[in-house]
Motif scaffolding. Sequence first.
Motif, short mmCIF file in Angstrom:
data_model
loop_
_atom_site.label_atom_id
_atom_site.label_comp_id
_atom_site.label_asym_id
_atom_site.label_seq_id
_atom_site.Cartn_x
_atom_site.Cartn_y
_atom_site.Cartn_z
N LEU A 228 0.82 -1.21 0.00
CA LEU A 228 0.00 0.00 0.00
C LEU A 228 0.86 1.26 0.00
N ASP A 229 0.44 2.22 -0.80
CA ASP A 229 1.15 3.50 -0.89
C ASP A 229 0.49 4.53 0.03
N PHE A 230 0.37 4.18 1.30
CA PHE A 230 -0.20 5.07 2.31
C PHE A 230 0.76 5.13 3.50
N ASP A 231 0.73 6.24 4.21
CA ASP A 231 1.58 6.40 5.38
C ASP A 231 1.14 5.48 6.51
N ASP A 232 2.06 5.20 7.42
CA ASP A 232 1.73 4.44 8.62
C ASP A 232 0.66 5.18 9.41
N ALA A 233 -0.21 4.39 10.06
CA ALA A 233 -1.21 4.92 11.00
C ALA A 233 -2.06 6.03 10.40
N SER A 234 -2.45 5.87 9.13
CA SER A 234 -3.18 6.93 8.44
C SER A 234 -4.69 6.67 8.33
N ALA B 291 -0.72 -7.61 7.19
CA ALA B 291 0.37 -6.80 7.73
C ALA B 291 0.30 -5.35 7.24
N GLU B 292 -0.05 -5.17 5.96
CA GLU B 292 -0.19 -3.81 5.43
C GLU B 292 -1.39 -3.10 6.06
N ALA B 293 -2.48 -3.84 6.30
CA ALA B 293 -3.63 -3.23 6.97
C ALA B 293 -3.24 -2.74 8.36
N ARG B 294 -2.47 -3.56 9.06
CA ARG B 294 -2.03 -3.12 10.41
C ARG B 294 -1.12 -1.89 10.32
N ARG B 295 -0.24 -1.85 9.33
CA ARG B 295 0.69 -0.73 9.20
C ARG B 295 -0.05 0.59 8.99
N PRO C 69 -3.12 2.88 16.07
CA PRO C 69 -3.41 2.02 17.22
C PRO C 69 -4.85 2.20 17.68
N GLY C 70 -5.52 1.10 17.88
CA GLY C 70 -6.94 1.15 18.23
C GLY C 70 -7.86 1.13 17.02
N GLY C 71 -7.29 1.27 15.83
CA GLY C 71 -8.09 1.16 14.61
C GLY C 71 -8.57 -0.27 14.39
N ARG C 72 -9.54 -0.42 13.52
CA ARG C 72 -10.20 -1.72 13.38
C ARG C 72 -10.12 -2.23 11.94
N LEU C 73 -9.92 -3.55 11.86
CA LEU C 73 -9.94 -4.28 10.60
C LEU C 73 -11.11 -5.24 10.59
N ALA C 74 -11.81 -5.34 9.46
CA ALA C 74 -12.84 -6.36 9.29
C ALA C 74 -12.79 -6.88 7.86
#
Length: 277
Positions: free
Chosen positions: A105-111, A132-136, A140-145
Amino acid sequence: MANFIEHDTFAALEKREWADENLAQSYAHVFAKAADMVVPHLVKAVETETGTKALDLCCGHGNVAAGLARAGARVTGLDFSPAMLDMARANVPEAMFIEGDAMDLDFDDASFDAVTIGFGMPHVPDPPKVVAEARRVLRPGGRLAFSVWCGPEVDTALGYVFGAIELFGDPDVALPPGPGANDYADPALAFPVLKAAGFTDCRQSLVASEWRVDDPGAPYDFFLEGTARGGALLRSQPPEHAEAIRSAVVSKVLEKHGSGPQWTVPIPAIVTAAVAA
C-alpha cells in the motif's frame, strides 16, 4: 498431468479475469446480491461513524465503500481491477478510488481509523501481507474487518458448485496454486495471522447471506459468469462436463431446497474483525 488454465500463476489468473468488464459487471449485478447482505456487518465491525477515515481494500464495485460512506466515513477504496474501479467511481462518487496492490500500500503508517476487505482475501497471492499492510496503515486502536465465504463444510451454494466440479469436472482442467478460497473463514488460520501482524481482540461472526432465484441452476450460472476462480474452472470445461456439473447443481438445489418455483439458496459468510494493538 492436469493443465493449468491459460496462465500458470494465481496472480495472473486473478488479474486477467477481474479485468474483464463482463465478468466484473456480472459479479456486481448478480453474484454480489449475497455479498451486499454482508456489507452492514463489515461497517458495524469497524465501528464506522461520522468522520471515520476508512480504507476499503479489494473494493470491487464499491458496495462496501458505499456502506461506509452512508455511515459517515471518509472512504478511500483500492482495487487491482480497472473494470471494478470504473463501477465503484460511478456508484460512490463521494469516495476516492485508487488502482493498487493490497499487499503493497502506498499510504503512510497509522493513516486510517478502519480497514475493510469485502471478500478480497482469497484473491491475493499472499493474504498475510495484506493483513500486515492493513495493520501498518491503521492507527493504534483502529479496526480491521474482512469477509470470506464459508467453505463446503456448511450448507452453501459454493459447496454445491465446487462439489459438482469435483465429481463431474474434467480432471485435466485445474487452477494454478493459490490461497484456499475459504481459508480465512477458519479462525485457526486467521487469528494467528492477525495476531502476528499486531492485532488483538480477534473475533468472528456468521452472516446468513443467500440468493433468491427462480432457476435451480442459477448458482452454477453465477459462478460461471461472475467469478474469477470458479468461473475459470467452469468456462474451461468441455461441453459434456459443463452440462453434467450444472445438472448436479440443479439436483442439489432441488434436494436441499424443494421443488420451487423459487428457491432461497444459502451462501453464508464469515466476518472476521480485530483491533490494531
